[in-house]
Design a protein around this motif. Structure first.
Motif, PDB file in Angstrom:
ATOM      1  N   LYS A   7       0.849  -1.202   0.000  1.00 60.45           N
ATOM      2  CA  LYS A   7       0.000   0.000   0.000  1.00 60.45           C
ATOM      3  C   LYS A   7       0.877   1.242   0.000  1.00 60.45           C
ATOM      4  N   GLY A  10      -1.337   8.155  -1.519  1.00 60.81           N
ATOM      5  CA  GLY A  10      -1.243   9.082  -2.643  1.00 60.81           C
ATOM      6  C   GLY A  10      -0.133  10.093  -2.406  1.00 60.81           C
ATOM      7  N   GLY A  49      -5.340   8.172  -2.864  1.00 65.21           N
ATOM      8  CA  GLY A  49      -5.643   9.245  -3.807  1.00 65.21           C
ATOM      9  C   GLY A  49      -5.376  10.621  -3.224  1.00 65.21           C
ATOM     10  N   GLY A  50      -4.782  10.622  -2.025  1.00 66.20           N
ATOM     11  CA  GLY A  50      -4.615  11.875  -1.282  1.00 66.20           C
ATOM     12  C   GLY A  50      -3.760  12.929  -1.956  1.00 66.20           C
ATOM     13  N   ARG A  54      -9.263  13.961  -1.315  1.00 66.60           N
ATOM     14  CA  ARG A  54      -9.829  13.056  -0.308  1.00 66.60           C
ATOM     15  C   ARG A  54     -11.268  13.471  -0.052  1.00 66.60           C
ATOM     16  N   GLY A  55     -12.176  12.523  -0.200  1.00 65.70           N
ATOM     17  CA  GLY A  55     -13.598  12.829  -0.075  1.00 65.70           C
ATOM     18  C   GLY A  55     -13.958  13.498   1.239  1.00 65.70           C
ATOM     19  N   ASP A  67     -16.448  11.211  -2.630  1.00 66.82           N
ATOM     20  CA  ASP A  67     -15.699   9.954  -2.562  1.00 66.82           C
ATOM     21  C   ASP A  67     -15.510   9.340  -3.945  1.00 66.82           C
ATOM     22  N   GLY A  70     -12.516  10.822  -5.276  1.00 70.41           N
ATOM     23  CA  GLY A  70     -11.352  10.193  -4.626  1.00 70.41           C
ATOM     24  C   GLY A  70     -11.023   8.846  -5.253  1.00 70.41           C
ATOM     25  N   THR A 128     -12.705   0.314  -2.802  1.00 74.48           N
ATOM     26  CA  THR A 128     -13.713  -0.748  -2.716  1.00 74.48           C
ATOM     27  C   THR A 128     -14.822  -0.530  -3.745  1.00 74.48           C
ATOM     28  N   HIS A 130     -16.938   1.818  -3.198  1.00 73.46           N
ATOM     29  CA  HIS A 130     -18.031   2.386  -2.391  1.00 73.46           C
ATOM     30  C   HIS A 130     -17.566   3.609  -1.620  1.00 73.46           C
ATOM     31  N   THR A 135      -8.827   3.755   1.041  1.00 72.03           N
ATOM     32  CA  THR A 135      -7.924   2.771   0.426  1.00 72.03           C
ATOM     33  C   THR A 135      -7.255   1.906   1.498  1.00 72.03           C
TER      34      THR A 135
HETATM   35  N1  UDP Z   1     -12.352   6.270  -1.506  1.00 69.83           N
HETATM   36  C1  UDP Z   1     -13.648   5.786  -1.352  1.00 69.83           C
HETATM   37  N2  UDP Z   1     -13.849   4.454  -1.207  1.00 69.83           N
HETATM   38  C2  UDP Z   1     -12.836   3.550  -1.177  1.00 69.83           C
HETATM   39  C3  UDP Z   1     -11.509   4.047  -1.316  1.00 69.83           C
HETATM   40  C4  UDP Z   1     -11.295   5.406  -1.481  1.00 69.83           C
HETATM   41  O1  UDP Z   1     -14.606   6.552  -1.366  1.00 69.83           O
HETATM   42  O2  UDP Z   1     -13.097   2.342  -1.051  1.00 69.83           O
HETATM   43  C5  UDP Z   1     -12.135   7.715  -1.769  1.00 69.83           C
HETATM   44  C6  UDP Z   1     -12.228   8.583  -0.526  1.00 69.83           C
HETATM   45  O3  UDP Z   1     -12.811   9.806  -0.894  1.00 69.83           O
HETATM   46  C7  UDP Z   1     -10.763   8.810  -0.147  1.00 69.83           C
HETATM   47  C8  UDP Z   1     -10.119   8.902  -1.513  1.00 69.83           C
HETATM   48  O4  UDP Z   1     -10.821   7.926  -2.291  1.00 69.83           O
HETATM   49  O5  UDP Z   1     -10.587   9.976   0.595  1.00 69.83           O
HETATM   50  C9  UDP Z   1      -8.650   8.630  -1.562  1.00 69.83           C
HETATM   51  O6  UDP Z   1      -8.317   7.502  -0.797  1.00 69.83           O
HETATM   52  P1  UDP Z   1      -7.482   7.613   0.568  1.00 69.83           P
HETATM   53  O7  UDP Z   1      -7.940   8.784   1.369  1.00 69.83           O
HETATM   54  O8  UDP Z   1      -7.531   6.292   1.245  1.00 69.83           O
HETATM   55  O9  UDP Z   1      -6.059   7.905  -0.006  1.00 69.83           O
HETATM   56  P2  UDP Z   1      -4.675   8.122   0.770  1.00 69.83           P
HETATM   57  O10 UDP Z   1      -4.980   8.979   1.989  1.00 69.83           O
HETATM   58  O11 UDP Z   1      -4.173   6.756   1.162  1.00 69.83           O
HETATM   59  O12 UDP Z   1      -3.791   8.796  -0.243  1.00 69.83           O
END
Ligand code: UDP
Length: 231
Positions: A7, A10, A49-50, A54-55, A67, A70, A128, A130, A135
């Motif tokens: 993992k 982002g 996706g950060g 981020r949603g 989301d 994201g 996912t 959803h 992530t």
């Molecule tokens: N997200 C979601 N469902 C999921 C995975 C990701 O809605 O199953 C969206 C959510 O908005 C999240 C964004 O994708 O804020 C980016 O993922 P994450 O925040 O986990 O990224 P990271 O912080 O690891 O970069």
């Protein structure tokens, strides 16, 4: 180890810039993953996706839509990283839980296993599928589905601490900690939903700093200096 799930957040892809992509960082990851694949280890990858969006940080629009943006950000990240991996000589495939036309293929466990058998690096993009998940959750979910030996959690910090080392200079790092303790103490290794899934499905995590030289390879090959989260 036969099969691992890596993992990357982002933000890790963005390097110092914090947004977008930092090619040098991604090439550094690619070279290490190639060395694992060349030694016969199957590698699945989840990317956050950060570095784009981020949603939960969006206040003014519907959370479901936020989301979805994201999740699409994670697809962009996977396309980019997958291409860098290809330029480094690896075979890759991107799987998503929703249709993205020709950009990716629809996820199924059978499909993922078929690609692993062909020595391909498999990217699990789109989370996912959803809203209200992360992530972190999709990392644990996919790791369980593909029967990974462990999750490799590449972070900005070099392990799990009893408090935030950026804020508390006296924070103490754990060499090993159980997932029960992580949950009990609300240590943000992965979010709570993902932690519970890890506990229920007994999937260990190895937490380490992406920035340390050769840290992905060292972690898999036993020269590990991060935190082992046991189950
Ligand atoms: N997200 C979601 N469902 C999921 C995975 C990701 O809605 O199953 C969206 C959510 O908005 C999240 C964004 O994708 O804020 C980016 O993922 P994450 O925040 O986990 O990224 P990271 O912080 O690891 O970069």
């Amino acid at each position: 180890m036969k099969r691992v799930l890596l993992k990357l957040s982002g933000e890790a892809l963005a390097g110092e810039k914090k947004t977008g992509f930092d090619e040098a960082t991604v090439v550094m990851v690619a070279k290490q993953v190639k060395s694992l694949v060349d030694s016969g280890i199957q590698v699945g990858i989840v990317i956050g996706g950060g570095n784009f969006w981020r949603g939960r940080t969006s206040e003014n629009i519907d959370r479901t839509k936020a989301d979805q943006i994201g999740m699409l950000a994670t697809v962009m990240n996977c396309i980019y990283v997958s291409e860098i991996f290809r330029t480094e000589g690896m075979k890759t495939q991107i799987l998503t839980p929703f249709e993205c036309s020709t950009f990716s293929k629809l996820f199924s466990k059978d499909r993922a296993m078929k690609y692993f058998e062909k020595d391909m690096v498999v990217f699990f993009a789109g989370g996912t599928g959803h809203p209200y998940f992360s992530t972190d959750t999709s990392t644990v979910l996919r790791a369980v589905e593909i029967e990974a030996d462990c999750i490799l959690l590449a972070k900005a910090v070099d392990g799990v601490y009893d408090s935030d080392p950026k804020i508390n200079p006296n924070a103490v790092k754990y060499d090993e900690i159980s997932i029960e303790e992580v949950i009990e103490k609300s240590l943000a290794v992965v979010d709570m939903t993902a932690s519970i899934m890890c506990k229920e499905n007994k999937i260990p995590m190895l937490v380490f700093a992406l920035g340390e030289e050769n840290s992905i390879v060292n972690t898999v090959k036993g020269k590990f200096s991060g935190t082992r989260v046991t189950v």
